[in-house]
Design an enzyme around this catalytic site. Structure first.
Site, PDB file in Angstrom:
ATOM      1  N   LYS A 143      -0.409   4.280   3.931  1.00 25.11           N
ATOM      2  CA  LYS A 143      -0.534   4.081   2.485  1.00 25.11           C
ATOM      3  C   LYS A 143       0.263   5.163   1.755  1.00 25.11           C
ATOM      4  CE  LYS A 143      -4.025   1.520   4.161  1.00 25.11           C
ATOM      5  NZ  LYS A 143      -4.375   1.443   5.606  1.00 25.11           N
ATOM      6  N   HIS A 158     -14.917  -0.434   5.343  1.00 26.23           N
ATOM      7  CA  HIS A 158     -13.844  -1.196   5.977  1.00 26.23           C
ATOM      8  C   HIS A 158     -14.320  -1.868   7.262  1.00 26.23           C
ATOM      9  CE1 HIS A 158      -9.936  -1.830   8.076  1.00 26.23           C
ATOM     10  NE2 HIS A 158      -9.508  -2.040   6.845  1.00 26.23           N
ATOM     11  N   HIS A 166      -7.086   5.386   1.530  1.00 27.48           N
ATOM     12  CA  HIS A 166      -6.470   5.077   0.244  1.00 27.48           C
ATOM     13  C   HIS A 166      -6.513   6.245  -0.731  1.00 27.48           C
ATOM     14  CE1 HIS A 166      -6.093   0.833   1.384  1.00 27.48           C
ATOM     15  NE2 HIS A 166      -7.256   1.019   1.983  1.00 27.48           N
ATOM     16  N   GLU A 204     -15.992   4.884   2.804  1.00 21.67           N
ATOM     17  CA  GLU A 204     -14.583   5.098   2.469  1.00 21.67           C
ATOM     18  C   GLU A 204     -14.511   6.059   1.291  1.00 21.67           C
ATOM     19  OE1 GLU A 204     -11.853   1.655   2.475  1.00 21.67           O
ATOM     20  OE2 GLU A 204     -13.628   0.439   2.898  1.00 21.67           O
ATOM     21  N   ASN A 239       0.815  -1.221   0.000  1.00 27.38           N
ATOM     22  CA  ASN A 239       0.000   0.000   0.000  1.00 27.38           C
ATOM     23  C   ASN A 239       0.849   1.271   0.000  1.00 27.38           C
ATOM     24  OD1 ASN A 239      -2.441  -1.396   0.064  1.00 27.38           O
ATOM     25  ND2 ASN A 239      -2.479  -1.473   2.302  1.00 27.38           N
ATOM     26  N   SER A 249     -11.063  -0.149  -0.189  1.00 27.41           N
ATOM     27  CA  SER A 249      -9.798  -0.851  -0.051  1.00 27.41           C
ATOM     28  C   SER A 249      -9.711  -2.132  -0.864  1.00 27.41           C
ATOM     29  CB  SER A 249      -9.544  -1.177   1.426  1.00 27.41           C
ATOM     30  OG  SER A 249     -10.589  -1.979   1.953  1.00 27.41           O
ATOM     31  N   ASP A 264     -13.587   7.740   5.598  1.00 27.95           N
ATOM     32  CA  ASP A 264     -12.284   7.133   5.838  1.00 27.95           C
ATOM     33  C   ASP A 264     -11.523   7.208   4.519  1.00 27.95           C
ATOM     34  OD1 ASP A 264     -10.094   5.503   6.087  1.00 27.95           O
ATOM     35  OD2 ASP A 264     -11.162   3.798   6.921  1.00 27.95           O
TER      36      ASP A 264
END
Length: 385
Positions: free
Chosen positions: A236, A133, A207, A175, A47, A179, A204
């Protein structure tokens, strides 16, 4: 059933479903290459999207921080573990991302759990994207609030669920970049739906931060959305570890009083905070922009090549490029076939992803070269025959 029988039964069930997880010892696991048992592999499971984990300036910053502060914080931030390094990072993050406050957490998992546990009561409702997540969904399940899930990225269904009577407050959870699928949430539509019911949006952006948007400010900034609660993690795009919650002054003060994950955990080492400040400087610099551009070129190159192969993927334009194969056994076999050709990839299976969607979760980074992408595509082509 005894304790041992219960444990044995659960383990055998995992093995029978080809879902048993195994850790493998590697060297240099975050870079372009990793080594296992004296064999080198091109790493497509990291990541570390911008390749910053081994950046000389960031490594040196951690070393300098350790020389000044030592290697540990010595306690909770509420006792003696909140240093000038922590404060400087929080202030810089808040200024960069356009929020009044930032609070540091030891991990993204802890940050998500802390916010939901501290904010939600029994009369409240959490409405979460069904692919959120595990840290978010677990926190929601453990909270006294009602949990409802909306279909992935479906703002219409979200609005329908939010319209239902609720005695307390409503929190929408998603998110920024997912992910496992690598696709992006429609944050504007989700935020508008939440605001119509006086709800808040928690994003969140593990990423997206560092990788997307101007100066790498992330998914929300890229979509011109300012969620009430923004969680950014540093394992990440930043290439380090830890997390922060961006929020208003009152919410920050509230979390400092009631977020047990923050109050009762040893804070991150000050040296780590120094390294994170250095990482943020690189992300915001011309070098950071060049790394994001290089990553974007790798993503385009890979997706063009994958389109000619008989594999199912998603609409991901992020560094996360899943190759969905369905059955657990097939995902394991494909991962092994690629490893035999020198590609380090990992098969992701239920319960991490929904049943029937076992996959290779391929991740591209700025540390890769064009020839690495071509070699991966060639390996996939051979494995598909």
């Amino acid at each position: 059933m005894t304790w041992q029988q219960r444990i044995n039964s659960a383990l055998e069930e995992r093995r029978a479903a080809d879902a048993f997880r195994v850790r493998r010892v590697v060297e240099n696991g975050a870079g372009r290459f990793l080594t296992r048992e004296d064999r080198q592999f091109c790493n497509f499971s990291s990541n570390d999207y911008l390749g910053l984990s081994q950046h000389p300036a960031i490594v040196r910053a951690w070393q300098d921080g350790a020389a000044r502060f030592g290697v540990g914080s010595g306690g909770s931030g509420h006792v003696s573990g909140y240093t000038t390094a922590h404060r400087a990072l929080e202030e810089a993050l808040a200024d960069w991302l356009g929020y009044p406050r930032a609070l540091l957490f030891i991990s993204g998992f802890a940050a998500n759990q802390a916010v939901i546990a501290a904010l939600m009561g029994k009369d409240d409702r959490i409405v979460a994207d069904r692919l959120s997540h595990a840290s978010l969904l677990e926190a929601a399940n453990l909270s006294p609030a009602q949990l409802r899930r909306f279909a992935h990225n479906d703002a219409g269904q979200l609005s329908t669920l939010l319209d239902k009577p609720c005695a307390g407050q409503q929190l929408v959870v998603t998110e920024g970049v997912f992910s496992m699928d690598g696709d992006s949430a429609p944050l504007r539509a989700l935020h508008d739906a939440a605001k119509q019911q006086n709800g808040w949006l928690l994003v969140d952006d593990a990423h997206g931060i560092g990788v997307m948007g101007d100066e790498g400010r992330g998914s929300a900034y890229q979509q011109n959305v300012k969620p009430e609660l923004l969680v950014v993690t540093f394992g990440k795009g930043f290439g380090v570890s830890g997390a922060a919650v961006l929020c208003s002054d009152p919410v920050a003060d509230y979390l400092l009083q009631f977020a047990r994950h923050l109050i009762y955990s040893t804070s991150m080492p000050p040296a780590q905070a120094v390294a994170l400040s250095a990482s943020m400087a690189v992300i915001r610099s011309e070098e950071g922009a060049e790394r994001r551009q290089r990553l974007a070129e790798h993503i385009h190159r890979f997706r063009q090549g994958l389109g000619a192969l008989p594999f199912q993927s998603t609409d991901s334009l992020s560094a996360i490029q899943p190759v969905i194969v369905g059955e657990n056994s097939r995902a394991l076999a494909l991962a092994q076939a690629l490893r035999e050709r020198g590609m380090w990839v990992t098969a992701i299976r239920p319960p991490t992803v929904p049943p029937g969607t076992a996959r290779l979760r391929l991740t591209l980074t700025a540390a890769h070269k064009a020839q690495d992408i071509d070699a991966l595509l060639e390996a996939l082509h051979v494995a598909s025959q």
